[in-house]
Design a protein around this motif. Structure first.
Motif, PDB file in Angstrom:
ATOM      1  N   ASP A  11    -107.289 -33.352   3.913  1.00  0.00           N
ATOM      2  CA  ASP A  11    -106.646 -32.406   4.833  1.00  0.00           C
ATOM      3  C   ASP A  11    -105.551 -31.608   4.130  1.00  0.00           C
ATOM      4  O   ASP A  11    -105.441 -30.393   4.308  1.00  0.00           O
ATOM      5  N   TRP A  15    -105.536 -27.555   3.281  1.00  0.00           N
ATOM      6  CA  TRP A  15    -104.461 -26.715   3.796  1.00  0.00           C
ATOM      7  C   TRP A  15    -103.716 -26.025   2.654  1.00  0.00           C
ATOM      8  O   TRP A  15    -103.483 -24.822   2.689  1.00  0.00           O
ATOM      9  N   LEU A  59     -93.471 -29.403   6.121  1.00  0.00           N
ATOM     10  CA  LEU A  59     -92.833 -30.027   7.280  1.00  0.00           C
ATOM     11  C   LEU A  59     -93.230 -29.400   8.610  1.00  0.00           C
ATOM     12  O   LEU A  59     -93.284 -30.102   9.629  1.00  0.00           O
ATOM     13  N   HIS A  60     -93.516 -28.100   8.629  1.00  0.00           N
ATOM     14  CA  HIS A  60     -93.712 -27.414   9.906  1.00  0.00           C
ATOM     15  C   HIS A  60     -95.108 -26.846  10.125  1.00  0.00           C
ATOM     16  O   HIS A  60     -95.460 -26.502  11.255  1.00  0.00           O
ATOM     17  N   GLN A  61     -95.911 -26.722   9.073  1.00  0.00           N
ATOM     18  CA  GLN A  61     -97.239 -26.125   9.238  1.00  0.00           C
ATOM     19  C   GLN A  61     -98.377 -27.081   8.931  1.00  0.00           C
ATOM     20  O   GLN A  61     -99.469 -26.911   9.459  1.00  0.00           O
ATOM     21  N   PHE A  62     -98.154 -28.066   8.056  1.00  0.00           N
ATOM     22  CA  PHE A  62     -99.202 -29.029   7.751  1.00  0.00           C
ATOM     23  C   PHE A  62     -99.156 -30.129   8.804  1.00  0.00           C
ATOM     24  O   PHE A  62     -98.196 -30.876   8.908  1.00  0.00           O
ATOM     25  N   HIS A  63    -100.192 -30.188   9.622  1.00  0.00           N
ATOM     26  CA  HIS A  63    -100.235 -31.154  10.718  1.00  0.00           C
ATOM     27  C   HIS A  63    -101.244 -32.247  10.395  1.00  0.00           C
ATOM     28  O   HIS A  63    -102.445 -31.991  10.327  1.00  0.00           O
ATOM     29  N   PHE A  64    -100.746 -33.433  10.185  1.00  0.00           N
ATOM     30  CA  PHE A  64    -101.617 -34.576   9.936  1.00  0.00           C
ATOM     31  C   PHE A  64    -101.466 -35.581  11.077  1.00  0.00           C
ATOM     32  O   PHE A  64    -102.385 -35.816  11.834  1.00  0.00           O
ATOM     33  N   GLU A  65    -100.323 -36.152  11.196  1.00  0.00           N
ATOM     34  CA  GLU A  65     -99.969 -37.068  12.279  1.00  0.00           C
ATOM     35  C   GLU A  65     -98.517 -36.799  12.636  1.00  0.00           C
ATOM     36  O   GLU A  65     -97.819 -36.088  11.923  1.00  0.00           O
ATOM     37  N   GLU A  66     -98.067 -37.425  13.693  1.00  0.00           N
ATOM     38  CA  GLU A  66     -96.659 -37.317  14.051  1.00  0.00           C
ATOM     39  C   GLU A  66     -95.814 -37.939  12.944  1.00  0.00           C
ATOM     40  O   GLU A  66     -96.123 -39.010  12.428  1.00  0.00           O
ATOM     41  N   MET A  67     -94.754 -37.235  12.575  1.00  0.00           N
ATOM     42  CA  MET A  67     -93.846 -37.742  11.540  1.00  0.00           C
ATOM     43  C   MET A  67     -92.808 -38.642  12.202  1.00  0.00           C
ATOM     44  O   MET A  67     -92.139 -38.245  13.142  1.00  0.00           O
ATOM     45  N   TYR A  85     -95.497 -41.397   8.428  1.00  0.00           N
ATOM     46  CA  TYR A  85     -96.263 -40.958   9.584  1.00  0.00           C
ATOM     47  C   TYR A  85     -96.384 -42.084  10.612  1.00  0.00           C
ATOM     48  O   TYR A  85     -96.161 -43.261  10.298  1.00  0.00           O
TER      49      TYR A  85
END
Length: 140
Positions: A11, A15, A59-67, A85
């Motif tokens: 992922d 990205w 930090l703001h655009q790469f979405h994997f799981e909730e940090m 995560y």
């Protein structure tokens, strides 16, 4: 490498390849060994001509799981962010500019490279000096 590591790596590289300010990505340390199922965290080394923009984008655009937790350490030419995560996966993103590759490699970075180093993606041959460093250390 653990299954969750592969998922995040896939992922992230997908990205990051679309980000014009990222010039290269490598895995560093034990996670760079495909056979190592025990590596607790992924450690990426990214080369970017816009370090702050790259860190903000991760930090703001790469979405994997909730940090769950984020820590940042500024080491001058190298800035690292460590993200924990929600699933417990821990990832370190080291972001450096190309000039960082031109200075002598610090002992801590060199030790991490000796534990494992794998270029994942690069726009041009940017990580060659690290490869030469590893070869020299192996001959010592």
């Amino acid at each position: 490498m653990r299954t969750d590591h592969y998922k995040l790596m896939y992922d992230f590289v997908s990205w990051a390849g679309e980000q014009s300010h990222i010039a290269g990505i490598a895995l560093v340390g034990p996670c760079a060994d495909d056979e190592n199922e025990e590596a607790g965290e992924l450690t990426f080394l990214l080369l970017s001509d816009k370090k702050s923009k790259t860190i903000d984008a991760i930090l703001h655009q790469f979405h994997f799981e909730e940090m769950e937790q984020v820590t940042k350490e500024d080491r001058g030419s190298l800035v690292t962010i460590r993200i924990s995560y929600a699933s417990g996966l821990e990832v370190e993103f080291g972001v450096a500019d190309e000039a960082w590759l031109q200075v002598p490699i610090e002992q801590a970075a060199g030790d991490a490279f000796m534990q494992g180093f794998k270029v994942i993606w690069e726009r041009e041959a940017l990580f060659e000096e690290i490869g030469r460093y590893i070869e020299r250390r192996l001959l010592e």
